[in-house]
Enzyme design. Structure first.
Site, PDB file in Angstrom:
ATOM      1  N   ARG A 165       0.824  -1.239   0.000  1.00 30.43           N
ATOM      2  CA  ARG A 165       0.000   0.000   0.000  1.00 30.43           C
ATOM      3  C   ARG A 165       0.852   1.281   0.000  1.00 30.43           C
ATOM      4  O   ARG A 165       0.359   2.349   0.359  1.00 30.43           O
ATOM      5  CB  ARG A 165      -0.959   0.064   1.189  1.00 30.43           C
ATOM      6  N   SER A 239     -11.559   0.453   4.478  1.00 29.86           N
ATOM      7  CA  SER A 239     -11.069   0.042   5.805  1.00 29.86           C
ATOM      8  C   SER A 239     -10.573   1.277   6.553  1.00 29.86           C
ATOM      9  O   SER A 239      -9.607   1.900   6.127  1.00 29.86           O
ATOM     10  CB  SER A 239      -9.913  -0.943   5.669  1.00 29.86           C
ATOM     11  N   GLU A 347      -6.229   3.890   8.725  1.00 29.31           N
ATOM     12  CA  GLU A 347      -5.797   3.844   7.320  1.00 29.31           C
ATOM     13  C   GLU A 347      -5.924   5.178   6.577  1.00 29.31           C
ATOM     14  O   GLU A 347      -4.972   5.616   5.936  1.00 29.31           O
ATOM     15  CB  GLU A 347      -6.612   2.731   6.626  1.00 29.31           C
TER      16      GLU A 347
END
Ligand SMILES: Cc1cc2nc3c(=O)[nH]c(=O)nc-3n(C[C@H](O)[C@H](O)[C@H](O)COP(=O)(O)OP(=O)(O)OC[C@H]3O[C@@H](n4cnc5c(N)ncnc54)[C@H](O)[C@@H]3O)c2cc1C
Length: 366
Positions: A165, A239, A347
């Site tokens: 990510r 998320s 996140e």
């Protein structure tokens, strides 16, 4: 290109939360970007790059300075041989519409990344990944505006610094490059990637599903876990809570806390979780489990609520403010930390908050 003042950002995010941008523009060309950056320089204001707004929580106060939303459009085939194509997508294209287009052409490599919100310009920034596929595997290069040299540069895959990510674009070089176009190499021969357990369960190890069958399965699975943000419902940012990195020491502390603070049934479930992830060698993906055993599914603060089906997701029930979301995050993180000893990271990028505000909400006193 017009530079607008006091533009509401709420509708430009999937969370549907946040105040206005002091200034806003949607550049399509290098010249537009130069003009926008010159404007910011003259006014001595900061510049923030906004894509599809699906991985951020914007403060109720909004964003001071210039919000620049790269908006070039277009999809072009650059090269083709017997087994693959190189395709270029402009930053302002919607990611999932691009995936749909690619699937219609019969090209393989991003079908498992169906139904992820956001713009194509952010694909490399976030090293977007899901269900066993990831940007780093298909991106060949990005074309970007380099704000340090005021020129267009081409950055090859190996220089993007991809890891889980992450890339240089959201770490070491954050704010420096404005991505305008991304090139991907996609396969022309069927190559289903069914390694992810949910897909394996759906099709079985021997199956050879088509691109459309895989896309439909991914959409079906995602719909159960991540309510896709549409205009009719409040919204979410995917998320909200991340899985923490669990060191052997932290895992020992967690195991001890589970034995002390939870009933036998939870201890059994924890042992199963440990076993499951040991055999998969992916590390312990534990946040949803911890939120669940602490009884926090469905917890609501103002208009913000922990999703019952997938507790990593915070739902905007329609009226949530950024303060509601941050207060909810504080309660969840404090409760989980007190009972299990595990700090759960969050996140989305927090935009328009002061450092003091972020520390007040998120400091666990570790
Ligand atoms: C329901 C839902 C499900 C999701 N599922 C997944 C998933 O499975 N996997 C996954 O990886 N992510 C997932 N996400 C997160 C998110 O969709 C992705 O990270 C997406 O790539 C973000 O794109 P965006 O255009 O909305 O980026 P934004 O949120 O607008 O921006 C993200 C960051 O990129 C920067 N940025 C934006 N555009 C550019 C540009 N052109 N050049 C340089 N920097 C730029 C911004 O400044 C910001 O720092 C999900 C989100 C939601 C809401």
């Amino acid at each position: 290109m017009e530079i607008l003042q006091n533009v509401p950002l709420k509708p430009l995010t999937t969370f549907k939360i946040g105040g206005p941008a002091e200034y806003f523009c949607a550049p399509e060309t290098k010249e537009d970007i130069s003009k926008a950056l010159q404007f910011a320089k003259e006014k001595s204001i900061s510049v923030f790059v906004l894509g599809g707004g699906s991985n951020m929580l914007i403060s109720d106060r909004g964003i001071m300075g210039l919000v620049l939303s790269p908006s070039p459009k277009g999809i072009a085939k650059i090269q083709e041989d017997n087994d693959s194509v190189i395709i270029e997508v402009a930053a302002g294209e919607n990611w999932d519409k691009f995936v749909q287009y690619v699937i219609q052409q019969g090209w393989w490599g991003i079908e498992n990344l169906s139904y992820i919100p956001g713009n194509a310009g952010t694909f490399a920034v976030q090293n977007v990944g899901a269900y066993g596929q990831e940007a780093s595997e298909v991106v060949t290069q990005v074309e970007a505006y380099d704000t340090q040299t005021d020129s267009i540069v081409v950055i090859a895959n190996e220089d993007c610094g991809f890891y889980y990510r992450h890339s240089i674009f959201n770490t070491s070089a954050k704010g420096r490059y404005i991505i305008l176009r991304t090139r991907l190499r996609l396969g022309k021969l069927p190559k289903p990637n069914l390694t992810y357990p949910d897909l394996l369960k759906k099709f079985g190890a021997e199956a050879t599903p088509s691109l459309s069958e895989i896309r439909n399965a991914v959409i079906e699975i995602r719909n159960k876990k991540y309510p896709f943000p549409v205009e009719a419902v409040g919204g979410n940012a995917g998320s909200f809570f991340q899985h923490p990195l669990i060191s052997p020491e932290l895992e020992n502390r967690l195991r001890k806390n589970i034995q002390t603070n939870f009933p036998e049934e939870v201890q059994k479930r924890f042992a199963e979780e440990e076993q499951k992830f040991k055999s998969r060698k992916t590390g312990l993906k534990i946040s949803a489990f911890l939120i669940d055993i602490c009884g926090l599914k469905g917890l609501q603060v103002g208009g913000a609520k922990i999703n019952e089906n997938q507790p990593l997701v915070v739902l905007n029930m329609g009226t949530a403010t950024s303060s509601d979301v941050m207060e909810l995050a504080r309660e969840v993180r404090e409760e989980v930390y007190a009972k299990t000893g595990v700090p759960i990271p969050i996140e989305p990028e927090l935009v328009g908050f002061t450092t003091t505000e972020i520390n007040d909400y998120l400091n666990l006193g570790e």
